[in-house]
Design an enzyme around this catalytic site. Structure first.
Site, PDB file in Angstrom:
ATOM      1  N   SER A 280     -61.218 -59.619   6.602  1.00  0.00           N
ATOM      2  CA  SER A 280     -62.111 -58.867   5.737  1.00  0.00           C
ATOM      3  C   SER A 280     -62.317 -57.487   6.339  1.00  0.00           C
ATOM      4  CB  SER A 280     -63.455 -59.592   5.616  1.00  0.00           C
ATOM      5  OG  SER A 280     -64.457 -58.742   5.104  1.00  0.00           O
ATOM      6  N   ARG A 319     -31.221 -56.616 -36.345  1.00  0.00           N
ATOM      7  CA  ARG A 319     -31.588 -55.826 -35.165  1.00  0.00           C
ATOM      8  C   ARG A 319     -33.060 -55.486 -35.266  1.00  0.00           C
ATOM      9  NH1 ARG A 319     -27.918 -52.973 -32.346  1.00  0.00           N
ATOM     10  NH2 ARG A 319     -26.468 -54.500 -33.211  1.00  0.00           N
TER      11      ARG A 319
END
Length: 457
Positions: A280, A319
């Site tokens: 930490s 497409r």
């Protein structure tokens, strides 16, 4: 040219370096160029283009020859990556052989280049994933065997339940990951296929030579030839993404269990320690589950990306507009996240730190209550189920109210002692004697894993 990687701050944490190499700009461009080189070889084999054109085309199909920044800027106008790349490829070929330039990309369309290139990338990605999964499986088999008889509190609804073993829990992780390995193998014939259809999927530009060229191209790329082009049929890619979603979730389960077992209140199983790992910025005592965090993060992020893949399936006609585009970064990101989770899982599993004494201590936190079922079942054979259950329920309530061990309360109850001796009670309240089939599950899993390996040989 030197490529500057994106996401440099977080890539080492969330993504395996080798997987980022598959899906970096160089990896994408090279896969598309591999398609173009293979197309030239295939068309020369069939006799559609002169054999003399192949070498100049192949020589130009090296990603290092191209400026990715310029390609990126051109994509913003062109709408996909293949259009500017093919133009740049043509210019590169023309510098050495103007005649050969005429035959590059013959009969193909942009999506053929991009999709087939993507499949080549996915093949490399699958190999990386399978290698890591195999190694992780071997590690988990060893760990499951090592802790096959190590008792720990089973936990249901986050509360202590009856005892299990750590080996059984590890075996559960292994079983899920083994199923993902099987799924990856099973989808290969559907995923690793060529995309080659030309403008609208008919290969009309190649006339009667279309199918021979398609087969030759598939052979060159070592891909299967599908029944027809799949420009707007995206189930293959979504199936792969789904399997990775399952894998991410299974790895997330592993990470969640580890993180819960690392909680201060449990402190039973830990990720391996290393200098600077899990610290930490303000609390010197902290030992955070940083590997588990990656597994949980991937399991959280991948479902949203998978939703994008599913949402992009109903593509228009021959497409797609926009839906195809939504896949371009989504599927690679799924691969990268899962690869990173696998890397962290390997580190966690291999260096697992286990405090068996703490497990024994935690098993006794409820002062025998977690083994009330064992006593109840033993008494049920003598007194009947309902009577035995009610009797143990009252004894448990008394033990809790008086803050005493259940063994003491049971030893004072005349109904109990009339049926069970002191030795019986000691045995019934020993966690090691109430593990059911936990060890057998580990043995079965190991046997099954060995059988699977034999079948794959």
């Amino acid at each position: 040219m030197t490529l500057t990687a994106s996401n440099q701050l977080f890539d080492a944490y969330f993504t395996a370096r080798e997987m980022r190499g598959v899906f970096c700009d160089q990896g994408r461009v090279q896969a598309m160029l591999d398609f173009e080189a293979a197309l030239a070889r295939a068309q020369a084999r069939v006799g559609v283009i002169p054999a003399s054109a192949v070498a100049p085309i192949e020589a130009a199909c090296h990603a290092g020859l191209y400026d990715f920044q310029m390609l990126g800027e051109a994509i913003a106008t062109a709408g996909n990556s293949a259009i500017p790349l093919v133009k740049a490829l043509g210019r590169q070929i023309a510098r050495s052989d103007g005649e050969a330039e005429r035959f590059v990309h013959l009969g193909a369309t942009s999506q053929d280049v991009m999709d087939s290139g993507l499949v080549l990338q996915l093949r490399r990605a699958m190999l990386l994933l399978e290698q890591d999964l195999e190694r992780l499986g071997d590690i988990l088999v060893a760990q499951a065997q090592r802790y096959a008889t190590t008792p720990m509190a089973g936990r249901t609804w986050l509360q202590h339940a009856t005892p299990v073993t750590l080996g059984m829990k590890i075996g559960g992780w292994l079983g899920a990951l083994t199923r993902s390995r099987e799924r990856l193998q099973q989808l290969k014939p559907r995923l690793l296929v060529l995309q080659f259809g030309g403008a609208s999927g008919t290969l009309a530009a190649l006339g009667e030579q279309a199918l021979p060229i398609a087969q030759a191209l598939a052979d060159e790329l070592q891909l299967a030839l599908p029944e027809q082009p799949w420009h707007t049929q995206r189930d293959r890619l979504v199936e792969f993404a789904s399997v990775l979603g399952l894998l991410a979730g299974s790895l997330g389960k592993l990470g969640r269990d580890i993180s819960l077992l690392m909680q201060t209140e449990a402190a039973e199983v830990f990720e391996p320690s290393a200098p600077g790992k899990g610290g930490s910025s303000t609390m010197p005592h902290k030992r955070n589950p940083v590997g588990a965090a990656v597994l949980i993060s991937a399991a959280t992020r991948v479902p949203g990306l998978l939703a994008t893949m599913f949402a992009a399936m109903p593509q228009e006609h021959e497409r797609s507009l926009g839906l195809w585009h939504a896949e371009w970064e989504t599927l690679p990101e799924i691969c990268c996240l899962v690869s990173g989770a696998l890397q962290q899982a390997l580190l966690v599993a291999e260096g697992l730190e286990v405090d068996s004494a703490r497990m024994a201590h935690n098993l006794d936190l409820t002062q025998g209550l977690v083994l009330a079922e064992a006593v109840s079942i033993a008494l049920a054979q003598r007194l009947g189920r309902e009577t035995a259950h009610h009797l143990l329920e009252q004894c448990c309530k008394r033990a809790v109210a008086e803050k005493r061990h259940l063994r003491g309360v049971l030893g004072e109850d005349s109904q109990v002692t009339a049926e069970l001796s002191a030795a019986d009670l000691d045995r019934l309240l020993d966690p090691a004697h109430y593990l059911g089939q936990a060890q057998a599950w580990v043995c079965l899993l190991y046997t099954s894993d060995a059988a699977d390996e034999e079948d794959s040989v």
